[in-house]
Design a protein around this motif. Structure first.
Motif: not given
Ligand code: PEP
Length: 254
Positions: A12, A14, A100, A170, A175-176, A215-216, A235, A237-238
């Protein structure tokens, strides 16, 4: 019968990525998947709307799937700034993330709205990646399982199957932030989700439906998380913005 679920690693992006860096990232991942003989995982990239068609073109010869980060519940109409599921399908997407936590928080999306979006995705032939997860306050209040079960029940559309639906657990507070639940906690929530899915969809469907953790997720924790029985991918993100990290997470899932 034991069912083997093929891991899905979804990126993702973002609100990140301009044509230069976004296309370079997609091309690099396409190169890696092409160079790896028959990988034991599926990859999905969800770029911002502005890059969907160009990333799609970069992935045209690749097995990497393309997804949107959100869609509107309506087919078309007066919804300035929104994108319908049919538009995503028309632009080459096979998946769309719905619910999300950033959209639930920034745009006050309710479970009913998420459910309607997931239904719209199904109607347009897209796989809905439905996100659920508790906030930190809910976790601290001991409400994780209640919240997750309630969100799942209220966000899952009629007609959900293992083919048209993916669930992403998540925890909002993970998350992040660089923080993750313990593997025992992740295991317990995923088992709860699988059990709830079995009650709603039947054992066979629930056994085939992929439930991701988000989530991270990073290269350093992916192998442990991905090894859990009911975790069928991530899933991300970063870490999905860096080819080496995303690729390393994908390899940890196989
Ligand atoms: C997300 O945006 O769904 C996510 C899990 O972000 P991150 O991996 O950065 O925590």
């Amino acid at each position: 019968m034991t069912v083997t679920r093929r891991p899905l690693i979804a990126g993702n992006w973002k609100m990140n990525g301009l044509s230069g860096d976004g296309l370079a990232l997609a091309e690099e991942l396409a190169r890696r998947i092409e160079d790896s003989a028959d990988p034991d995982f599926d990859l999905l990239i969800c770029p911002p709307f502005t890059l969907i068609q160009r990333v799609g073109a970069a992935l045209a010869e690749s097995t990497i799937a393309l997804g949107g980060q959100d869609c509107h519940a309506a087919e078309s109409g007066a919804h300035t700034g929104d994108i319908s599921a049919a538009m995503l399908a028309d632009a080459g997407c096979s998946h769309v993330i719905v619910g999300h936590s950033e959209r639930r928080a920034d745009h006050a999306e309710t479970d009913a709205w998420v459910r309607a979006k997931a239904g719209a995705a199904r109607a347009a032939g897209l796989v809905a990646v439905i996100c659920i997860g508790e906030t930190e306050a809910q976790r601290d209040g001991g409400e994780t399982t209640t919240v997750v079960a309630r969100q799942l029940a209220a966000s899952l559309p009629d007609g959900a199957t293992a083919e048209n639906t993916v669930i992403a657990y998540e925890p909002v507070w993970a998350i992040g932030t660089g923080r993750t639940p313990s593997v025992t906690e992740v295991e317990a929530v995923h088992a709860l989700i699988r059990g709830d899915l079995a009650q709603r969809l039947g054992d066979d469907e629930a056994a085939r439906l992929r439930v991701l953790y988000g989530g991270s997720v990073k290269p350093g924790n992916a192998r442990e998380l991905m090894s859990l029985t009911d975790v069928d991918g991530a899933l991300v993100g970063g870490a999905s913005l860096h080819a080496d990290d995303f690729w390393s997470i994908a390899q940890s899932s196989a």
